[in-house]
Design a protein around this motif. Structure first.
Motif, PDB file in Angstrom:
ATOM      1  N   HIS A 217       0.875  -1.326   0.124  1.00  0.00           N
ATOM      2  CA  HIS A 217      -0.017   0.071  -0.093  1.00  0.00           C
ATOM      3  C   HIS A 217       0.837   1.228   0.033  1.00  0.00           C
ATOM      4  O   HIS A 217       2.071   1.294   0.641  1.00  0.00           O
ATOM      5  N   LEU A 218       0.376   2.337  -0.466  1.00  0.00           N
ATOM      6  CA  LEU A 218       0.904   3.525  -0.613  1.00  0.00           C
ATOM      7  C   LEU A 218       0.109   4.565   0.286  1.00  0.00           C
ATOM      8  O   LEU A 218      -1.151   4.826  -0.092  1.00  0.00           O
ATOM      9  N   GLN A 219       0.693   4.969   1.452  1.00  0.00           N
ATOM     10  CA  GLN A 219      -0.210   5.804   2.371  1.00  0.00           C
ATOM     11  C   GLN A 219       0.441   7.063   2.749  1.00  0.00           C
ATOM     12  O   GLN A 219       1.867   7.211   2.462  1.00  0.00           O
ATOM     13  N   SER A 220      -0.137   8.275   2.756  1.00  0.00           N
ATOM     14  CA  SER A 220       0.364   9.487   2.928  1.00  0.00           C
ATOM     15  C   SER A 220       0.243   9.895   4.007  1.00  0.00           C
ATOM     16  O   SER A 220      -0.641   9.866   4.827  1.00  0.00           O
ATOM     17  N   ILE A 221       1.214  11.135   4.511  1.00  0.00           N
ATOM     18  CA  ILE A 221       1.301  11.723   5.763  1.00  0.00           C
ATOM     19  C   ILE A 221       1.413  13.005   5.390  1.00  0.00           C
ATOM     20  O   ILE A 221       2.429  13.523   4.926  1.00  0.00           O
ATOM     21  N   MET A 222       0.347  13.883   5.911  1.00  0.00           N
ATOM     22  CA  MET A 222       0.629  15.465   5.383  1.00  0.00           C
ATOM     23  C   MET A 222       0.524  16.317   6.596  1.00  0.00           C
ATOM     24  O   MET A 222      -0.216  15.921   7.578  1.00  0.00           O
ATOM     25  N   ILE A 223       1.478  17.069   6.805  1.00  0.00           N
ATOM     26  CA  ILE A 223       1.652  17.997   7.852  1.00  0.00           C
ATOM     27  C   ILE A 223       1.177  19.673   7.484  1.00  0.00           C
ATOM     28  O   ILE A 223       1.979  19.719   6.363  1.00  0.00           O
ATOM     29  N   ILE A 224       0.322  20.189   7.892  1.00  0.00           N
ATOM     30  CA  ILE A 224      -0.065  21.517   7.690  1.00  0.00           C
ATOM     31  C   ILE A 224       0.426  22.222   8.731  1.00  0.00           C
ATOM     32  O   ILE A 224       0.051  22.217   9.883  1.00  0.00           O
ATOM     33  N   GLN A 225       1.207  23.668   8.606  1.00  0.00           N
ATOM     34  CA  GLN A 225       1.466  24.388   9.317  1.00  0.00           C
ATOM     35  C   GLN A 225       0.765  25.902   8.961  1.00  0.00           C
ATOM     36  O   GLN A 225       1.265  26.590   8.066  1.00  0.00           O
TER      37      GLN A 225
END
Ligand code: SF4
Length: 417
Positions: free
Chosen positions: A343-351
């Motif tokens: 699987h390809l899983q994304s982790i996004m961090i927003i500042q």
């Protein structure tokens, strides 16, 4: 071992004001729970279908985009939410719900899917006054997240994402949430961590044009004393790397004032419930975004779950990307992967917004979450200012000694960032 974060080595996402991945639609200001970090006043007001259609016209006039994030308030409080999803689908965009999930039920989900729903982002965090879950830690809330992820998984082929606001007292729980997401990598496609922000009245005066204004009128003023207001994407990565030293972001959006600030920071990892084999590199995400734009004229928002289950196929692009090469070597020689999907899983961090000591506002350059105000595009995180004061506010430092650069910015002290 992962490299120090250097924006020049990552892919600068090509998203801009006029050509982006999404548009942020707010069909209602009503919400059914309360969140400490919310930046929208909870008002029992729904937009009519005509008003919503007019908002979509404004988006279409000024912007190219792939998906529409349907937010609020909470969109599931809108009596015509199924029709709204259908309207967006009929106009050729991907309908994505941004909801706290409190009103989400399997039968409603089936109706939304029939109307064309492509994805759901669920806002779940420990600072919510959610009936039955008050006072739970972020890790205890994984039980609720799993209930919601299974409901979406049962509906089938709907992208499932979770977002959580990050506070100084929840930062330490992020590695546990990242591990939880891996354990359910077949159901959870994206994890989003949003750093908490609020207006710092001790350090700045606020003006709408020439008019000095009182920020107390806004929901994001006056956070509890001692609350950190300057947690950055770098802090979140550092926390994750305490447990996963090889955690490797690959793409970003910079700030409008600070080119080396990570306002959106994207990481993609290839794995199974048991093991992470590696991380996508900058070239791979560049290929994904530009090839989608070449093919469709739009930058990619939310890949389909069936695509994200085909990680092994993506690895054949290893000649183009260092991250894929490393992952390919680890995956190719692991017999356990012979009969399992990767699987390809994304982790996004927003500042979100950072205000510099001299009052400049460092917003997300190429903000994806642009919404509509008065027939034009506006930052959704600061729409309250337009609604209250008719425009975005300016920040003017109070004539006092600003905190030295790098000092933590806490409620009740001077600004930094
Ligand atoms: S500028 Fe505000 S609305 Fe836009 S992406 Fe950043 S935090 Fe979100």
């Amino acid at each position: 071992m992962s490299e120090p974060l250097d924006h020049r080595k990552l892919y600068r996402l090509p998203w801009s004001l006029s050509d982006n991945t999404i548009a942020w639609l707010e069909p209602t200001s009503k919400c059914n729970i309360y969140c400490e970090g919310c930046y929208r006043a909870n008002v029992n007001q729904h937009k009519s279908m005509e008003e919503i259609s007019a908002d979509l016209d404004v988006f279409a006039k000024y912007r190219t985009f792939d998906g529409v994030s349907i937010a609020g308030g909470d969109p599931l409080t809108h009596p015509k939410i199924v029709d709204i999803v259908k309207m967006i689908q009929d106009r050729g965009w991907k309908p994505i719900l941004n909801t706290n999930g409190h009103a989400l039920k399997p039968e409603l989900l089936r109706e939304l899917k029939r109307a064309g729903l492509m994805g759901i982002t669920l806002h779940v965090d420990s600072k919510q006054m959610r009936p039955g879950w008050k006072g739970k830690t972020e890790l205890e809330l994984n039980e609720l997240r799993l209930q919601l992820a299974k409901m979406i998984g049962d509906a089938g082929d709907i992208s499932c994402a979770f977002n959580s606001t990050v506070y100084s007292d929840t930062l330490d729980q992020i590695p546990g949430m990242v591990d939880w997401a891996q354990e359910h990598i077949d159901l959870v496609h994206v994890m989003v961590f949003i750093c908490f922000r609020a207006a710092v009245e001790s350090a700045y005066e606020y003006y709408a044009g020439a008019r000095k204004i009182d920020m107390q009128q806004l929901v994001y003023s006056d956070p509890p004393a001692g609350t950190r207001l300057d947690i950055t994407a770098r802090d979140v990565v550092a926390k994750i790397r305490e447990r996963h030293p090889d955690f490797e972001p690959c793409a970003y959006l910079n700030g409008t004032e600070k080119p080396d600030s990570f306002k959106w920071l994207l990481t993609g990892r290839f794995g199974t419930k048991k093991k992470i084999y590696g991380y996508m590199g900058p070239k791979f995400i560049e290929l994904a975004q530009t090839s989608h734009h070449l093919r469709t004229g739009r930058y990619l928002a939310y890949a389909e779950p069936k695509t994200l289950r085909r990680g092994k196929w993506m690895l054949w692009l290893w000649p183009f990307d260092k991250g894929l090469r490393r992952t390919f070597l680890r995956a190719f020689f692991d017999p356990r992967l012979a009969f399992r999907p990767l699987h390809l899983q994304s982790i996004m961090i927003i500042q979100p917004i950072d205000v510099t000591p001299d009052g400049r506002q460092n917003m997300c350059d190429g903000c994806p979450d642009m919404t509509v105000w008065d027939g034009r595009l506006a930052w959704s995180c600061r729409l309250e200012e337009c609604m209250k004061f008719g425009q975005f506010v300016r920040t003017v430092p109070k004539a006092c000694v600003p905190a030295p650069e790098g000092e933590p910015v806490k409620a009740g002290t001077n600004g930094g960032a």
